[in-house]
Scaffold this motif. Structure first.
Motif, PDB file in Angstrom:
ATOM      1  N   GLN A 204      -5.544  71.733  14.990  1.00 30.63           N
ATOM      2  CA  GLN A 204      -6.060  70.361  15.088  1.00 30.63           C
ATOM      3  C   GLN A 204      -5.745  69.506  13.863  1.00 30.63           C
ATOM      4  O   GLN A 204      -6.646  69.036  13.162  1.00 30.63           O
ATOM      5  CB  GLN A 204      -7.566  70.378  15.321  1.00 30.63           C
ATOM      6  N   ALA A 208      -8.930  63.868  17.336  1.00 30.63           N
ATOM      7  CA  ALA A 208      -9.062  64.478  18.656  1.00 30.63           C
ATOM      8  C   ALA A 208      -8.467  63.635  19.778  1.00 30.63           C
ATOM      9  O   ALA A 208      -7.980  64.184  20.773  1.00 30.63           O
ATOM     10  CB  ALA A 208     -10.536  64.761  18.945  1.00 30.63           C
ATOM     11  N   ASP A 209      -8.501  62.323  19.636  1.00 36.26           N
ATOM     12  CA  ASP A 209      -8.024  61.455  20.719  1.00 36.26           C
ATOM     13  C   ASP A 209      -6.626  60.888  20.472  1.00 36.26           C
ATOM     14  O   ASP A 209      -6.176  59.994  21.200  1.00 36.26           O
ATOM     15  CB  ASP A 209      -9.013  60.315  20.949  1.00 36.26           C
ATOM     16  N   TRP A 211      -3.540  61.375  21.307  1.00 33.92           N
ATOM     17  CA  TRP A 211      -2.662  62.092  22.231  1.00 33.92           C
ATOM     18  C   TRP A 211      -1.199  61.703  22.041  1.00 33.92           C
ATOM     19  O   TRP A 211      -0.304  62.558  22.161  1.00 33.92           O
ATOM     20  CB  TRP A 211      -3.109  61.845  23.669  1.00 33.92           C
ATOM     21  N   ALA A 227      -5.185  73.350  19.645  1.00 38.62           N
ATOM     22  CA  ALA A 227      -6.215  72.315  19.817  1.00 38.62           C
ATOM     23  C   ALA A 227      -7.598  72.880  19.529  1.00 38.62           C
ATOM     24  O   ALA A 227      -7.923  73.982  19.956  1.00 38.62           O
ATOM     25  CB  ALA A 227      -6.180  71.781  21.245  1.00 38.62           C
ATOM     26  N   SER A 230      -9.861  68.586  20.173  1.00 33.67           N
ATOM     27  CA  SER A 230      -9.322  67.979  21.392  1.00 33.67           C
ATOM     28  C   SER A 230      -9.652  68.791  22.642  1.00 33.67           C
ATOM     29  O   SER A 230      -9.446  68.319  23.760  1.00 33.67           O
ATOM     30  CB  SER A 230      -7.798  67.830  21.292  1.00 33.67           C
ATOM     31  N   ASP A 236     -10.644  69.756  29.665  1.00 34.26           N
ATOM     32  CA  ASP A 236      -9.693  69.404  28.605  1.00 34.26           C
ATOM     33  C   ASP A 236      -8.478  70.326  28.579  1.00 34.26           C
ATOM     34  O   ASP A 236      -7.455  69.985  27.972  1.00 34.26           O
ATOM     35  CB  ASP A 236     -10.368  69.471  27.227  1.00 34.26           C
ATOM     36  N   CYS A 240      -4.619  69.442  27.284  1.00 35.81           N
ATOM     37  CA  CYS A 240      -4.189  70.066  26.031  1.00 35.81           C
ATOM     38  C   CYS A 240      -2.902  70.866  26.215  1.00 35.81           C
ATOM     39  O   CYS A 240      -2.083  70.966  25.297  1.00 35.81           O
ATOM     40  CB  CYS A 240      -5.287  70.974  25.474  1.00 35.81           C
TER      41      CYS A 240
END
Length: 337
Positions: A204, A208-209, A211, A227, A230, A236, A240
């Motif tokens: 990570q 987290a967002d 993308w 991840a 995320s 999810d 991912c």
């Protein structure tokens, strides 16, 4: 089925720091479910990032305690569905779900890994986590706990220099966890340098967002990326799989062993690596994670090793990384008091 809750404050051996916080203690909630003379134990820690406290979990569970006591328990999966239907947070569900699985195994007279048709003949070695600190302190922690794999927490202005210095003192495998502190450009730039320094993967690195950033990293990073923030819940996993090489499942975040088992299967079906991580749990939570290790590619279950004192017996991890499974059934957990 009787339900009991107990709050603990777990003292850590050392101040534990990541890119966004530091702490010397970990608050945790232990849930106990008793049926037919057997008691199962589960755990969920507090977490400021997800705005979860032991008090909030106690309040949530307390609101449905009478319904739990009247619940006709047959399997952990049916019990988990009941808890989800009551709208509890995943952390509160985790404590109860782990207790339900431990209880289920004890009622059947089998450890969970046997119930899941796995064996403990082969399993990945857990890493030992080194939190952010001065290089001198990080080195001292490594020397205090010689280990075959270290997870190194980063997110400073001198991350590569830190890894270079640590590498001078050990041949252990390194894993890097930046806890969302890097940009895509930093990650892509750092990756080849860190690979040369014996880093196995990055965990990570981006928010987290982010993308789009992770898509860029996926196309250009020479190191695999796993991840964590995320990947919180079952839904999810599929997203991912398009942006990461693997996922790190946290039982507290996803809601326990029941959804974790489904996430493991989904990830394997999608062809990505699977890791399960911890949140500085006691041996209660770590023993639950250990039941999953025959199914995993990587594992981070060093939480109890980071504590100054523990509250339970169960799985024991030797300095070599070898896991000693308890003779008891379920997760094999017993509280010390």
């Amino acid at each position: 089925m009787q339900v009991q809750l107990k709050k603990y404050t777990l003292p850590l051996k050392h101040t534990f720091s990541i890119s966004r916080e530091s702490h010397d203690f970990q608050d945790t909630l232990i849930a106990a479910l008793t049926l037919n003379g057997q008691t199962g134990y589960g755990e969920a820690t507090s977490n400021p990032y997800y705005k979860i406290t032991t008090e909030s979990m106690v309040a949530e569970i307390g609101n449905i305690s009478s319904e739990i006591e009247n619940f006709d328990f047959t399997t952990p999966e049916i019990f988990h569905a009941f808890l989800v239907g009551k709208g509890l947070s995943n952390f509160a569900i985790c404590a109860l779900d782990l207790a339900a699985h431990d209880l289920y195994g004890k009622l059947l007279g089998k450890p969970l890994y046997e119930i899941w048709d796995t064996t403990t003949e082969q399993y990945p070695t857990t890493n030992y986590t080194i939190g952010i600190a001065s290089i001198e302190v990080m080195l001292a922690k490594m020397q205090e706990m010689p280990w075959p794999i270290y997870k190194i927490k980063l997110g400073t202005s001198d991350d590569v220099a830190i890894v270079k210095e640590l590498r001078k003192h050990t041949d252990a495998i390194f894993r890097i966890d930046a806890n969302c502190a890097w940009t895509a450009q930093e990650t892509i730039y750092n990756a080849p340098i860190l690979k040369e320094l014996g880093v196995e993967f990055l965990e990570q690195p981006l928010k987290a967002d982010d993308w789009s950033g992770m898509e860029e990293v996926m196309h250009h990073s020479v190191l695999p990326v796993i991840a964590d923030e995320s990947c919180i819940v079952e839904s999810d996993v599929e997203k991912c799989a398009l942006h990461f090489s693997g996922i790190n499942i946290k039982l507290t975040k996803c809601g326990g062993l029941t959804p974790a088992l489904r996430m493991i299967k989904k990830a394997k079906d999608l062809g990505i690596k699977v890791m399960v991580g911890c949140m500085t749990e006691s041996t209660v939570g770590i023993s639950a994670i250990a039941q999953l290790i025959p199914q995993l590619d990587f594992v981070d279950m060093d939480g109890a090793l980071l504590l100054k004192s523990d509250i339970a017996t169960g799985v024991h991890i030797e300095p070599s990384g070898k896991v000693i499974f308890p003779k008891g059934n379920g997760s094999g957990v017993q509280l010390l008091d």
